[in-house]
Design a protein around this motif. Structure first.
Motif, short mmCIF file in Angstrom:
data_model
loop_
_atom_site.label_atom_id
_atom_site.label_comp_id
_atom_site.label_asym_id
_atom_site.label_seq_id
_atom_site.Cartn_x
_atom_site.Cartn_y
_atom_site.Cartn_z
N VAL A 209 41.71 -35.27 57.54
CA VAL A 209 41.55 -36.96 56.91
C VAL A 209 41.01 -36.70 55.62
CG1 VAL A 209 40.05 -38.76 57.32
CG2 VAL A 209 41.02 -37.57 59.37
N CYS A 210 40.30 -35.70 55.23
CA CYS A 210 39.55 -35.51 53.99
C CYS A 210 39.98 -34.06 53.62
CB CYS A 210 38.10 -35.70 54.00
SG CYS A 210 37.23 -35.21 52.38
N LEU A 211 40.95 -34.19 52.39
CA LEU A 211 41.23 -32.76 51.99
C LEU A 211 40.19 -32.04 51.13
CD1 LEU A 211 45.04 -33.36 51.03
CD2 LEU A 211 44.02 -32.34 53.14
N CYS A 212 39.48 -32.60 50.44
CA CYS A 212 38.35 -32.36 49.46
C CYS A 212 37.52 -31.62 50.36
CB CYS A 212 37.78 -33.30 48.83
SG CYS A 212 38.73 -34.32 47.68
N ASN A 213 36.98 -31.90 51.60
CA ASN A 213 36.20 -31.37 52.32
C ASN A 213 36.42 -30.72 53.63
OD1 ASN A 213 33.45 -32.06 51.19
ND2 ASN A 213 34.36 -34.30 51.28
N ALA A 214 38.02 -30.59 53.79
CA ALA A 214 38.62 -30.08 54.84
C ALA A 214 38.02 -30.85 56.24
CB ALA A 214 38.25 -28.66 55.11
N VAL B 233 29.57 -40.92 57.70
CA VAL B 233 30.45 -39.77 58.26
C VAL B 233 30.35 -38.70 57.52
CG1 VAL B 233 32.93 -38.88 58.71
CG2 VAL B 233 32.07 -41.33 59.51
N PHE B 234 30.20 -38.61 56.31
CA PHE B 234 30.24 -37.48 55.16
C PHE B 234 28.73 -36.91 55.57
CE2 PHE B 234 33.62 -39.54 52.96
CZ PHE B 234 34.40 -38.42 52.61
N LYS B 235 27.75 -37.74 55.56
CA LYS B 235 26.58 -37.31 55.82
C LYS B 235 26.24 -36.42 57.13
CE LYS B 235 21.66 -38.20 55.89
NZ LYS B 235 20.25 -39.59 56.08
N LYS C 263 30.05 -34.27 51.11
CA LYS C 263 30.08 -35.12 49.96
C LYS C 263 31.05 -35.69 49.38
CE LYS C 263 25.74 -33.29 48.22
NZ LYS C 263 24.89 -32.98 47.17
N PRO C 264 31.30 -37.00 49.38
CA PRO C 264 32.60 -37.52 48.98
C PRO C 264 33.00 -36.96 47.44
CG PRO C 264 31.07 -39.20 49.58
CD PRO C 264 30.33 -37.98 49.54
N LYS C 265 34.29 -36.87 47.35
CA LYS C 265 34.70 -36.40 46.11
C LYS C 265 35.70 -37.30 45.45
CE LYS C 265 33.29 -31.81 47.25
NZ LYS C 265 33.94 -30.40 47.54
N CYS C 266 36.78 -37.06 45.60
CA CYS C 266 37.70 -37.99 45.15
C CYS C 266 37.81 -39.42 45.57
CB CYS C 266 39.48 -37.36 45.32
SG CYS C 266 39.99 -37.56 46.98
N GLY C 267 37.38 -39.84 47.04
CA GLY C 267 37.89 -41.04 47.42
C GLY C 267 38.82 -41.34 48.16
N ARG C 268 39.74 -40.57 48.09
CA ARG C 268 41.28 -41.08 48.57
C ARG C 268 41.19 -41.24 50.05
NH1 ARG C 268 44.74 -36.73 45.18
NH2 ARG C 268 44.27 -37.61 43.22
N CYS C 269 40.19 -40.57 50.88
CA CYS C 269 40.42 -40.64 52.27
C CYS C 269 39.27 -41.65 52.88
CB CYS C 269 39.59 -39.37 52.81
SG CYS C 269 37.88 -38.85 52.13
N PHE C 270 38.56 -42.26 52.08
CA PHE C 270 37.83 -43.31 52.50
C PHE C 270 38.31 -44.27 53.30
CE2 PHE C 270 34.69 -43.03 48.67
CZ PHE C 270 34.61 -41.80 49.09
S1 FES Z 1 40.20 -36.57 50.23
FE1 FES Z 1 38.20 -37.10 50.90
S2 FES Z 1 36.57 -37.03 49.37
FE2 FES Z 1 38.68 -36.39 48.46
#
Ligand code: FES
Length: 59
Positions: A3-8, A28-30, A35-42
């Motif tokens: 779901v989130c590539l930045c955080n695997a 969810v991140f917590k 930690k949220p990074k790019c935001g594409r997965c929100f």
């Molecule tokens: S893909 Fe989730 S913060 Fe970048």
């Protein structure tokens, strides 16, 4: 599936966080220690969370 590539984070990670009480994307991140990074997965992450409006109707 990731779901989130930045955080695997995988969908199972997000589902586990929701089952453990996370009710929003920051929660969810917590819960995942991420930690949220790019935001594409929100938006995709939010799809795994319980519908708050539905909770209010059934509560
Ligand atoms: S893909 Fe989730 S913060 Fe970048």
């Amino acid at each position: 599936m990731y779901v989130c590539l930045c955080n695997a984070l995988k969908c199972r990670d997000v589902k586990a966080a929701a089952a453990a009480g996370a009710r929003d994307v920051p929660g969810v991140f917590k819960a995942c220690g991420a930690k949220p990074k790019c935001g594409r997965c929100f938006e995709e992450t939010a799809r795994f969370l319980p519908n708050e409006a539905e909770d209010r109707v059934t509560a």
